[in-house]
Scaffold this motif. Sequence first.
Motif, short mmCIF file in Angstrom:
data_model
loop_
_atom_site.label_atom_id
_atom_site.label_comp_id
_atom_site.label_asym_id
_atom_site.label_seq_id
_atom_site.Cartn_x
_atom_site.Cartn_y
_atom_site.Cartn_z
N HIS A 48 0.84 -1.19 0.00
CA HIS A 48 0.00 0.00 0.00
C HIS A 48 0.88 1.24 0.00
CE1 HIS A 48 -4.12 1.23 0.36
NE2 HIS A 48 -3.70 2.27 1.04
N ARG A 104 -3.86 1.76 -9.99
CA ARG A 104 -4.69 1.23 -8.91
C ARG A 104 -5.44 -0.03 -9.35
NH1 ARG A 104 -3.40 1.61 -4.28
NH2 ARG A 104 -5.52 1.58 -3.47
N GLU A 134 -7.18 5.09 -2.17
CA GLU A 134 -6.22 5.05 -1.06
C GLU A 134 -6.64 5.88 0.13
OE1 GLU A 134 -1.97 4.86 -2.54
OE2 GLU A 134 -3.05 5.61 -4.28
#
Lengths: 332, 315
Positions: free
Chosen positions: A329, B118, B156
Motif C-alpha cells: 500500500h 490502482r 487510497e
Amino acid sequence: MSDSALRFDRVTKNYGAVRALDDVSFAVPRGAMFGLIGPDGAGKTTAIRLTGGLLTPDGGRIDVLGRDPKKDHRALTGAIGYLSQRFSLYGDLSIDENVAFFAEIHGVRRYQDARDRLLEMTQLAPFRRRRADRLSGGMKQKLALACTLVHEPELLLLDEPTTGVDPVSRREFWKLLAEFLARGLTIVMATPYLDEAERCSRVALLHDGRLMALDEPPRLQAALAGQLLEVIVDAPRPPIDVLARVDGVADVQSFGDRAHVRLAGIDQRRGAERIGEALAHAGVKPVSVRPIAASLEDVFIDLITRLDDRRSRTEDRGPKAEDRNALGHRTI
Amino acid sequence: MDKNRNAIEVRRLTRRFGGFVAVSDVSFDVREGEIFGFLGSNGAGKSTTIRMLCGLLAPTSGHATVGGVDVTRDPEGVKRRIGYMSQRFSLYELLTVDQNIRFFGGIYGLDDARLAERRRFVIDMAGLAGREQTLARDLAGGWRQRLALGCAILHEPRILFLDEPTGGVDPLSRRHFWRLIDTLSQSGVTVLVTTHYLDEAERCHRVALIHAGKLAAIGTTTEVKQIFSGRPILEIRTDRPVDAMRILDATSGVEKTSLFGTALHVVLRGRDVTPERLVSPLRAQGIAVESVAEVAPSLEDVFLEVIDRAGGTAA
C-alpha cells in the motif's frame, strides 16, 4: 429400527460436469447434533437436499430414518423438518397464523398443543398476535424454527441457520437446539462458521465434494496438539514478519495484540526458543510465548492446505500468503 | 503513521429519531493504523454511529472528527477521506470485474494513469488476474468480497469503514481477507469494522461494545476479558447437557451457566470452587461427565456478560 437417523453410503452427486459430492460416507446417530462444514461449494447444501429427498444421488445409497429419501419422500416429509437459509415467513400473518399455516401444509390438524409448547419454548407466546414482519431478526428466526418443528419431526435439517444473526440471538438459538436435542431430536446442520461447528457432537469436513475428516471436534483439534503457540510482545502489535521468517514456523495469524504461530516439524519447546531468539534479534521483548489449543478453523485450514500441496495445483483459492507483498500500500 | 494520533475522535455523540435515542452520549477514539472492532446486537446503534462517522447522517448533538475533519461541518470532506464497504459488497452485478473497478475509479475522480496503476493493484491484491472480464455476479463469495474491498480502497483512503464485511464467507476466504486487513493496518490505514462473529473480533487491536445506544465496554481484547478476572470459566462435557445445566444452576459457587453447543460453560464465583464440587452433584444424578477444563473467556462470553450487566437482553 436403524440406530442411525441418517446414513450416506458412498454417495455421489453431479451437476452436469461438476461433481458436487464425491464418494461420501457418514452416519449420524439418533439424537446427535451433527455438523456438515466446509467452504462455499464444498457440497454441504447438496448433502442436505439429498437428505430431504429434493435431489437424487447419481451413485451410492442414502438412508433416512430407515427409508429411502426419494422413494419414500411422502412418508419422510412428516418425519423431517427443513430450515433453509431462505426460509420465508408470511409477513402479513401473525406468529400464530404462521405456525398454523405450516402445520396445515404438513396435514397436521390438531397442532394447537404443539404450537403452544413451541411458542413457550421459543418465548414467543407473549407476541403471538404480532405480525411476522414486525418481529426482530432473532424473533423471526425462532418463529421459523417453530414453524419447522410444528409437525414434530424426528430429524431437523438446518442450512446455515445463523447467517446474519447477532451473538445474543445466536446463543439463544443454540440453547433452544440443545433443549430439542435433549428431547430426542436429531439435528444435522450445515455451516461455514467453524466456531459454531465446534458446538456439534460430531462433524464432517467437506471440501470440493469430498469428505476430508469425520470425527468429534475435540478429537480433530487434538490432531494439531503441540503445533500452536500464542505470542504476546511488549509492543502494540507483534512483529508478524519476524515471526513468519523463523525456521519451523508454517503460518502466523495476527489477533490484535497477540499472534498465533503454527509450527511444522519442530516441537513447542524448540519453537518457543527459536521465536525468543528471533524476537531478541529484532529488539522486541516477549511478554509471553505459550502453547494453545487448536481451533476447528486451524484444523480445517491445515487439512485443506496439505491437500492442496498434494494436488500441487492452484485453484480458485485466491492468492496465498506469499502474495501478500502485492499489497504494497502506497503511503501518502 | 503516528500511533499516538487519533484518526477518529467521537465526543458525546447522540442521535435521536423522534422519541427514540439510537445513539446516546457515545465517546471514544480510534488511533491511526488501528483495527478497531465495533460490536453490538442488531439495533444497538452500530449502523447509526457508522453512518454519522461517514458523513451520511447528522448527529443530534455531540461531535466527531474523522481524519481531522468535523463530520457535521464538512460531511463531504469526510466522504472524500474514507473508504466504505458493507455486507452487501455494493458491487454492480452486471458489470465485469474490470468495469466495476473503472466505475468506482470514476466516482473517486482518479485520472487515467492513476486508475491504471490502482487497477493493477486491486487485481493483484484480490487475486483476480485472469478474471478481469468475469461478471461480478459470477464470482464466488471470497472473490466478490476482495473485489469490493479493492473498490473501497481504490482512492487510497487513510480510514476504512467495514460494515459486517464477512457475512456468509467461507473460512479460507475469511482468513485471507483478514490478512489483507492486517497488511493495510500495518501500512497505517485505520480500520473500523463491525461484525457479528466474535471469533473474528479477536483479530482487532481494540474493541468497543455498544448496547442500547450506549458504550458498554472498550479496550483491547485482553483488557475487556478482565471482566472475568477472579471468576474462572469451566467447560464441562456431559451426556445430558440440559439436565446438567439445571443442576449446576442450583449448585453453590456457580454464578451462571450457558450452553456452548453440546458443552456447558460454567462461570464460577471464585477460584476456591473446586471442579469436584461441580462434578459430584452431576454424578449423583447419573450424568456421565466426559471432561472438565478451564477455558479462557471468549469475546462472546464478554459480550453476553456486558449485556447482562447493562440489564437488558436484546429480543
